[in-house]
Design an enzyme around this catalytic site. Structure first.
Site, PDB file in Angstrom:
ATOM      1  N   HIS A  91     -22.063 -42.149  -0.004  1.00  0.00           N
ATOM      2  CA  HIS A  91     -21.631 -42.090  -1.096  1.00  0.00           C
ATOM      3  C   HIS A  91     -22.853 -41.952  -1.776  1.00  0.00           C
ATOM      4  O   HIS A  91     -23.009 -41.356  -2.865  1.00  0.00           O
ATOM      5  CB  HIS A  91     -21.179 -43.710  -1.595  1.00  0.00           C
ATOM      6  CG  HIS A  91     -19.845 -44.001  -1.303  1.00  0.00           C
ATOM      7  ND1 HIS A  91     -19.273 -43.709   0.063  1.00  0.00           N
ATOM      8  CD2 HIS A  91     -18.813 -44.108  -2.200  1.00  0.00           C
ATOM      9  CE1 HIS A  91     -17.934 -44.136  -0.326  1.00  0.00           C
ATOM     10  NE2 HIS A  91     -17.653 -44.488  -1.758  1.00  0.00           N
ATOM     11  N   HIS A 142     -23.611 -51.033   3.417  1.00  0.00           N
ATOM     12  CA  HIS A 142     -24.679 -50.077   3.958  1.00  0.00           C
ATOM     13  C   HIS A 142     -26.110 -50.928   3.857  1.00  0.00           C
ATOM     14  O   HIS A 142     -26.237 -51.696   3.184  1.00  0.00           O
ATOM     15  CB  HIS A 142     -24.805 -48.973   3.000  1.00  0.00           C
ATOM     16  CG  HIS A 142     -24.148 -47.772   3.392  1.00  0.00           C
ATOM     17  ND1 HIS A 142     -24.273 -46.960   4.535  1.00  0.00           N
ATOM     18  CD2 HIS A 142     -23.182 -47.126   2.656  1.00  0.00           C
ATOM     19  CE1 HIS A 142     -23.133 -46.043   4.660  1.00  0.00           C
ATOM     20  NE2 HIS A 142     -22.521 -46.115   3.355  1.00  0.00           N
TER      21      HIS A 142
END
Length: 246
Positions: free
Chosen positions: A161, A210
């Site tokens: 992303h 993440h």
């Protein structure tokens, strides 16, 4: 991480001195080339530290910063903020980025800039391929320190992303900036692209999907890729292979 920041600071001081000695027309190209090299260097340094396990303390500290100290399953802030972060993170997802790219490519084709359209499409498609190759190569597990606030299915490093939002938004921001002569408008467009990229990356950390170094690495390699493809476009434009900005 402190050593990396020190090296980057030294590099930018050297760049400032160099920019004072070149012609104005060359400054933007030189700056883009320098930042792309710095981005690649930063990614390599982060990847090396991650592989050796040197970033664990940093990753854990930053990840827990976004969590309730009494309950690590509870992100900081009111309940609605978690929903907002999910909306922000969607801005870096493949469906949204593909839609943005397709709309821009369609606009370029309709306005007669066929080669520019192909360059944008190749830049984004190449970024997606590179992101997947890096994920498979490093094969880093997702964070297990806190519960994930949304489903994830791929490897963790680098953040896809963060990387792809940098590729798409920086490429499109630079493309729009080419059409403007007012420096304030150029800065606004590039600043907006950077802001969108940063929001997406921060949302990934907030949602616990993440590690912070995944996001930093994604930003670095994504910005580097966007700038390299931008320099290629400028080179092709100089040779008459890509249409000049209108």
């Amino acid at each position: 991480m402190q050593l990396l920041l020190g090296r980057l600071a030294d590099a930018f001081r050297q760049l400032a001195g160099l920019l004072r000695r070149v012609r104005p027309a060359e400054k933007s190209t030189l700056l883009a080339a320098f930042v792309s090299a710095i981005s690649v260097f930063a990614f390599v340094e982060i990847a090396d530290d991650v592989t050796e396990g040197d970033t664990l303390a940093f990753d854990q500290k930053v990840l827990l910063f976004f969590r309730n100290p009494a309950d690590h399953s509870d992100p900081l802030g009111p309940p609605w903020l978690e929903g907002v972060m999910r909306d922000f993170t969607a801005l870096g997802g493949i469906p949204v980025l593909t839609t943005f790219t397709a709309l821009v490519v369609g606009f370029l084709l309709l306005s007669g800039r066929r080669r520019s359209a192909w360059m944008v499409a190749v830049s984004v498609l190449g970024g997606i391929i590179l992101s997947n190759l890096l994920k498979w190569g490093f094969d880093r597990p997702r964070p297990d320190l806190v519960p994930h606030a949304m489903a994830v299915y791929s490897q963790s490093f680098p953040s896809g992303h963060a990387m792809l939002s940098a590729v798409v938004y920086l490429t499109l921001g630079a493309l729009l900036a080419r059409t403007e002569s007012d420096i304030r408008v150029k800065v606004y467009l590039l600043g907006a692209a950077c802001l969108l990229t940063m929001i997406v990356g921060i949302s990934r950390i907030y949602l616990g999907v993440h590690w912070p170094t995944d996001v930093l690495a994604g930003w670095a390699v994504g910005a580097g890729w966007a700038l390299v493809t931008w320099l290629v476009m400028l080179w092709l434009q100089g040779r008459g292979k890509v249409e000049a900005a209108h």
